[in-house]
Each structure stands twice: as C-alpha cells, then as structure tokens.
Scaffold this motif. Sequence first.
Motif, PDB file in Angstrom:
ATOM      1  N   LYS A   8      10.917  -5.532  10.500  1.00  0.00           N
ATOM      2  CA  LYS A   8      10.317  -4.573   9.587  1.00  0.00           C
ATOM      3  C   LYS A   8       9.457  -5.296   8.571  1.00  0.00           C
ATOM      4  O   LYS A   8       9.709  -6.450   8.238  1.00  0.00           O
ATOM      5  N   LYS A   9       8.471  -4.589   8.076  1.00  0.00           N
ATOM      6  CA  LYS A   9       7.562  -5.155   7.083  1.00  0.00           C
ATOM      7  C   LYS A   9       7.655  -4.337   5.801  1.00  0.00           C
ATOM      8  O   LYS A   9       7.901  -3.127   5.840  1.00  0.00           O
ATOM      9  N   LEU A  10       7.438  -4.991   4.684  1.00  0.00           N
ATOM     10  CA  LEU A  10       7.422  -4.333   3.384  1.00  0.00           C
ATOM     11  C   LEU A  10       6.056  -4.523   2.751  1.00  0.00           C
ATOM     12  O   LEU A  10       5.507  -5.626   2.764  1.00  0.00           O
ATOM     13  N   LYS A  11       5.501  -3.439   2.227  1.00  0.00           N
ATOM     14  CA  LYS A  11       4.236  -3.487   1.507  1.00  0.00           C
ATOM     15  C   LYS A  11       4.581  -3.544   0.023  1.00  0.00           C
ATOM     16  O   LYS A  11       5.201  -2.628  -0.514  1.00  0.00           O
ATOM     17  N   VAL A  12       4.212  -4.633  -0.643  1.00  0.00           N
ATOM     18  CA  VAL A  12       4.572  -4.845  -2.038  1.00  0.00           C
ATOM     19  C   VAL A  12       3.297  -4.894  -2.868  1.00  0.00           C
ATOM     20  O   VAL A  12       2.379  -5.658  -2.565  1.00  0.00           O
ATOM     21  N   THR A  13       3.247  -4.089  -3.932  1.00  0.00           N
ATOM     22  CA  THR A  13       2.086  -4.014  -4.814  1.00  0.00           C
ATOM     23  C   THR A  13       2.518  -4.329  -6.236  1.00  0.00           C
ATOM     24  O   THR A  13       3.507  -3.777  -6.718  1.00  0.00           O
ATOM     25  N   LEU A  14       1.777  -5.206  -6.895  1.00  0.00           N
ATOM     26  CA  LEU A  14       2.051  -5.526  -8.297  1.00  0.00           C
ATOM     27  C   LEU A  14       1.451  -4.432  -9.164  1.00  0.00           C
ATOM     28  O   LEU A  14       0.244  -4.230  -9.179  1.00  0.00           O
ATOM     29  N   VAL A  15       2.304  -3.678  -9.873  1.00  0.00           N
ATOM     30  CA  VAL A  15       1.823  -2.552 -10.667  1.00  0.00           C
ATOM     31  C   VAL A  15       1.962  -2.787 -12.169  1.00  0.00           C
ATOM     32  O   VAL A  15       1.444  -2.002 -12.958  1.00  0.00           O
ATOM     33  N   LYS A  16       2.650  -3.855 -12.564  1.00  0.00           N
ATOM     34  CA  LYS A  16       2.807  -4.155 -13.985  1.00  0.00           C
ATOM     35  C   LYS A  16       2.726  -5.657 -14.162  1.00  0.00           C
ATOM     36  O   LYS A  16       3.251  -6.425 -13.359  1.00  0.00           O
TER      37      LYS A  16
END
Length: 66
Positions: A8-16
């Motif tokens: 499985k893959k995780l999409k990680v976005t820096l939001v802070k």
Amino acid sequence: MSETTEPKKLKVTLVKSAIGYSERHKATVRALGLRKLHQTVVLPDTPSIRGMLYKVNHLVKIEEEK
C-alpha cells in the motif's frame, strides 16, 4: 500461483509549517521527504513510516493511495 501484491502507498502532504516545533519534528518532516508547504510525496505503508507520521500528524495530511 505467485501473486504479486503491491504494498500500500500513502500520500502525505505538508499542510502546516514545522517552524516553532521541536527539532525532532523538523527532522522527521525532512526525513519524510517534505521540504515545502503543500508538497506531496508518496511513501510505502510500513510500520516505520507510520511511526514517523504519528509523530507529526498535526503537520501533515495523510491519504491512502489506490
């Protein structure tokens, strides 16, 4: 009968921003490959990545990729 299942893959976005947080949090964000706000990276779903995301979950948005 060798069935290859992709991890499985995780999409990680820096939001802070990590400014104002401990050096450990900053280092964890960098180790995840995140440099700029709203940057997204795709990472494998492993226990070590999950642990890193748990430490900085207040700074990132996590989505499962299909």
